[in-house]
Motif scaffolding. Structure first.
Motif, PDB file in Angstrom:
ATOM      1  N   ARG A 113       0.829  -1.200   0.000  1.00  0.00           N
ATOM      2  CA  ARG A 113       0.000   0.000   0.000  1.00  0.00           C
ATOM      3  C   ARG A 113       0.870   1.259   0.000  1.00  0.00           C
ATOM      4  O   ARG A 113       0.600   2.225  -0.714  1.00  0.00           O
ATOM      5  N   LEU A 114       1.933   1.234   0.805  1.00  0.00           N
ATOM      6  CA  LEU A 114       2.849   2.369   0.870  1.00  0.00           C
ATOM      7  C   LEU A 114       3.619   2.517  -0.434  1.00  0.00           C
ATOM      8  O   LEU A 114       3.800   3.630  -0.940  1.00  0.00           O
ATOM      9  N   VAL A 115       4.064   1.415  -0.995  1.00  0.00           N
ATOM     10  CA  VAL A 115       4.807   1.449  -2.251  1.00  0.00           C
ATOM     11  C   VAL A 115       3.962   2.067  -3.363  1.00  0.00           C
ATOM     12  O   VAL A 115       4.419   2.928  -4.115  1.00  0.00           O
ATOM     13  N   ARG A 116       2.696   1.640  -3.447  1.00  0.00           N
ATOM     14  CA  ARG A 116       1.811   2.176  -4.488  1.00  0.00           C
ATOM     15  C   ARG A 116       1.550   3.658  -4.288  1.00  0.00           C
ATOM     16  O   ARG A 116       1.608   4.457  -5.236  1.00  0.00           O
ATOM     17  N   ALA A 117       1.242   4.037  -3.045  1.00  0.00           N
ATOM     18  CA  ALA A 117       0.890   5.434  -2.769  1.00  0.00           C
ATOM     19  C   ALA A 117       2.066   6.368  -3.022  1.00  0.00           C
ATOM     20  O   ALA A 117       1.913   7.424  -3.647  1.00  0.00           O
ATOM     21  N   LEU A 118       3.238   6.000  -2.557  1.00  0.00           N
ATOM     22  CA  LEU A 118       4.397   6.860  -2.765  1.00  0.00           C
ATOM     23  C   LEU A 118       4.820   6.868  -4.229  1.00  0.00           C
ATOM     24  O   LEU A 118       5.355   7.860  -4.727  1.00  0.00           O
ATOM     25  N   GLY A 119       4.561   5.771  -4.914  1.00  0.00           N
ATOM     26  CA  GLY A 119       4.866   5.734  -6.338  1.00  0.00           C
ATOM     27  C   GLY A 119       4.057   6.734  -7.137  1.00  0.00           C
ATOM     28  O   GLY A 119       4.505   7.218  -8.192  1.00  0.00           O
ATOM     29  N   GLU A 120       2.865   7.080  -6.651  1.00  0.00           N
ATOM     30  CA  GLU A 120       2.015   8.049  -7.344  1.00  0.00           C
ATOM     31  C   GLU A 120       2.557   9.468  -7.226  1.00  0.00           C
ATOM     32  O   GLU A 120       2.264  10.321  -8.059  1.00  0.00           O
ATOM     33  N   THR A 121       3.336   9.721  -6.186  1.00  0.00           N
ATOM     34  CA  THR A 121       3.767  11.098  -5.912  1.00  0.00           C
ATOM     35  C   THR A 121       5.275  11.276  -5.954  1.00  0.00           C
ATOM     36  O   THR A 121       5.755  12.397  -5.791  1.00  0.00           O
ATOM     37  N   ALA A 122       6.024  10.197  -6.162  1.00  0.00           N
ATOM     38  CA  ALA A 122       7.481  10.282  -6.084  1.00  0.00           C
ATOM     39  C   ALA A 122       8.057  11.144  -7.204  1.00  0.00           C
ATOM     40  O   ALA A 122       7.734  10.932  -8.376  1.00  0.00           O
TER      41      ALA A 122
END
Length: 301
Positions: free
Chosen positions: A8-17
């Motif tokens: 969940r964290l990987v996906r979410a941060l991937g959207e904003t990285a």
């Protein structure tokens, strides 16, 4: 142990990285260093966890349960630290260490798997609203918190660009209405308080010293209606699935506004803005189902 970030964290941060960001790659090493420095005993990584930080359940050297939280700079962990210090445990989780290092927070342990979402809807809203009220304090005079005008200004600029390029005329109409509402609301804010910034039912966890405490703020300074607006759309998927969803939403706005002494129309306006902003963002990052729910909800307002 291996500090693998939850998906969940990987996906979410991937959207904003931003391009070239390597925070997730360095996270296991940084987490191990934080544990070793404080002589912490790791119990487990909290899963599914949050969307902006790694949360690890630990015990301190004296056996006291605690939480180790690590977040990238773009998640504004230092702002979170400052807000938690200002609240001093009143309505929110307490800091165990005033400063544990940049991007590292050590917090009191709550019951991470029990939020007010576990309660029936009416009771959950009541408990969440009561918790939120305790957070609305005067900001420090020398604060560096982002203001509602600043945060929504950034969001408005992105909405103008994204809303006009995807979703068609209906989305463009909602974006226009949301932007107009924001301009009117910022013209004469009724009060200035320290706000949680991202408050919802899942951000209120069961605790020992009081029944419920808020976690995970992204603090901002401004009017209370802005903070309450995110709570209005909690369990949006249930609202959309119900034939009476639109009328239930209007009653919810009225009930929350009255219970927390917030102007009902201002709450409706900020609820509209925040729902449209979230819906447009979901479209932009490739979450069409979330966007559909949020924009349908916004259309009721």
């Amino acid at each position: 142990m291996a500090f693998e970030p939850p998906q969940r964290l990987v996906r979410a941060l991937g959207e904003t990285a931003p391009s070239g960001d390597d925070w997730l790659e360095k996270l296991p090493e940084v987490a191990q260093q934080a544990v070793d420095l404080r002589e912490l005993t790791v119990e487990r990584v909290q899963v599914p966890g949050g969307r902006s930080s790694l949360v690890v359940l630990v015990r301190r050297a004296d056996g006291t349960p605690a939480v180790l939280k690590l977040a990238p700079r773009r998640a504004r962990p230092e702002s979170e630290r400052a807000a938690l210090a200002r609240w001093g445990g009143l309505g929110a989780v307490q800091l165990v260490e005033p400063f544990a290092g940049e991007g590292v927070l050590v917090l009191e342990r709550l019951h991470p798997d029990v939020s007010v979402r576990s309660l029936p809807e009416a009771k959950a809203l009541l408990e969440a609203a009561g918790t939120l009220r305790r957070l609305w304090v005067e900001p420090p005079g020398d604060h560096a918190f982002e203001t509602v005008a600043e945060r929504t200004g950034r969001q408005a600029r992105v909405m103008r660009d994204s809303g006009s390029g995807s979703g068609g005329a209906e989305v463009a109409s909602l974006v226009s209405a949301a932007l107009e509402a924001r301009e009117a609301l910022l013209a004469a804010p009724p009060e200035v308080r320290l706000l949680h910034g991202t408050f919802r039912q899942s951000k209120v966890l069961a605790a020992e010293r009081v029944p419920w405490l808020a976690v995970g703020p992204d603090p901002v300074v401004g009017e209370c209606a802005f903070d309450l607006a995110r709570l209005v759309r909690d369990r949006v998927e249930d609202l959309i699935a119900t034939p009476s969803g639109a009328s239930t939403t209007r009653r919810r706005i009225k009930r929350l506004a009255e219970s927390l002494d917030v102007d009902q129309e201002r709450l409706r306006g900020w609820t509209l803005f925040r729902a449209v902003e979230s819906g447009v963002r979901a479209l932009r990052v490739g979450r069409p189902r979330d966007a559909e729910l949020l924009l349908e909800f916004a259309g009721w307002l």
